[in-house]
Enzyme design. Structure first.
Site, short mmCIF file in Angstrom:
data_model
loop_
_atom_site.label_atom_id
_atom_site.label_comp_id
_atom_site.label_asym_id
_atom_site.label_seq_id
_atom_site.Cartn_x
_atom_site.Cartn_y
_atom_site.Cartn_z
N LYS A 1 0.87 -1.17 0.00
CA LYS A 1 0.00 0.00 0.00
C LYS A 1 0.91 1.22 0.00
O LYS A 1 1.65 1.46 0.96
CB LYS A 1 -0.92 0.02 1.21
N ASN B 1 -9.36 1.84 9.59
CA ASN B 1 -8.60 1.49 10.79
C ASN B 1 -9.15 2.21 12.02
O ASN B 1 -9.67 1.59 12.94
CB ASN B 1 -7.12 1.82 10.58
N THR B 2 -9.07 3.55 12.01
CA THR B 2 -9.39 4.32 13.20
C THR B 2 -10.81 4.09 13.70
O THR B 2 -11.04 4.01 14.91
CB THR B 2 -9.18 5.82 12.92
N ALA C 1 -9.64 5.44 3.87
CA ALA C 1 -9.48 6.55 4.80
C ALA C 1 -10.76 7.38 4.95
O ALA C 1 -11.52 7.58 3.99
CB ALA C 1 -8.34 7.48 4.41
N GLY C 2 -10.98 7.86 6.16
CA GLY C 2 -12.07 8.76 6.46
C GLY C 2 -13.36 8.11 6.91
O GLY C 2 -14.28 8.80 7.37
N GLY D 1 -8.34 9.14 9.46
CA GLY D 1 -8.71 9.25 10.86
C GLY D 1 -9.77 10.28 11.18
O GLY D 1 -10.14 10.45 12.34
#
Length: 258
Positions: free
Chosen positions: A97, A207-208, A185-186, A158
């Site tokens: 990635k 992830n977050t 993301a986001g 995040g």
């Protein structure tokens, strides 16, 4: 199921491994998510000979999913290329990635360095998963550089904002209909993940939203269910939105009082 570089993965959910409260919670989250790919930061991985990195490596290898190392934290093409080479040696995979960060406050991709690094890594035999924007011209250059997958952001890493530019993402999906696309993301809520799949995206990387949730394992399960629902909705060919009401019960045949 999504297919990346000729390899079918078990789930459209790609889950990060950073920021969990404990190794046990990380393992539980993966078990309930059914994620097919785990992203791993080489910076966390290395451990500099102190043992912590090796413990983490054993943990993620025990998850039973395919590992996708990333170049998180890199700010130049050269730094990202070197990190990718180290990841291939350490983890034994040519999947990478690719992240090259430009704007630090937003963790936005440096698209110029990204294309440069993608071209060199592809020439070296890497299977590159580029973290990019939804810009069509940038994505076209990444494909010409050798990428067979695109990973446009939904919103800044995040942030939990969801899909900040849905029209751009729809245009990207329409413009590259045959290219595997991953929203990366986001994502903050299961509804965000479902919306990406409803647009026709092949997978979602997050992830977050899971790692920092009050109950990461249950949030991981919720994300998995949302992806399944979104994918089913896309395949069901949903109705187009309308500005005016359309009666579900036709007027023809309706009884009228004299």
């Amino acid at each position: 199921m999504p297919v990346f570089y000729g390899t079918e993965v078990a789930s459209p959910l790609m889950l990060g491994t950073a920021g969990y409260p404990s190794p046990a919670i990380l393992a539980e989250a993966f078990a309930l998510s059914g994620a097919g790919i785990a992203t791993v930061s080489l910076r966390r991985e290395a451990g500099h000979g102190l043992g912590g990195g090796q413990d983490f490596l054993r943990l993620v290898e025990g998850l039973g999913v395919r590992l996708l190392p990333n170049t998180a934290g890199c700010h130049t093409a050269r730094e990202a290329i070197t990190t990718a080479q180290m990841a291939r040696e350490l983890l034994g995979t040519d999947w990478i990635k690719l992240e090259v960060i430009g704007a630090t406050d937003l963790l936005a991709p440096d698209v110029f360095a990204l294309v440069e690094a993608a071209g060199e890594l592809s020439a070296q035999g890497f299977k590159v998963f580029p973290y990019c924007t939804e810009d069509l011209s940038v994505c076209e250059r990444l494909l010409r550089a050798g990428c067979e997958v695109l990973m446009p952001w939904g919103a800044p890493i995040g942030s939990g904002l969801g899909l900040a530019h849905p029209q751009g993402l729809r245009a990207l999906r329409a413009g590259f209909a045959e290219v595997p696309l991953v929203v990366d993301a986001g994502i903050g809520l299961p509804s965000h993940a479902a919306a990406a799949m409803e647009m026709g995206f092949d997978a979602v990387l997050l992830n977050t939203a899971v790692a920092k949730a009050g109950d990461p394992a249950q949030m991981a399960r919720a994300m998995a269910l949302a992806l399944e629902a979104g994918r089913a909705a896309h395949r069901a060919d949903p109705i187009e939105p309308r500005q005016m009401a359309v009666p579900s019960t036709p007027v023809i045949g309706k009884a009228f009082l004299a």
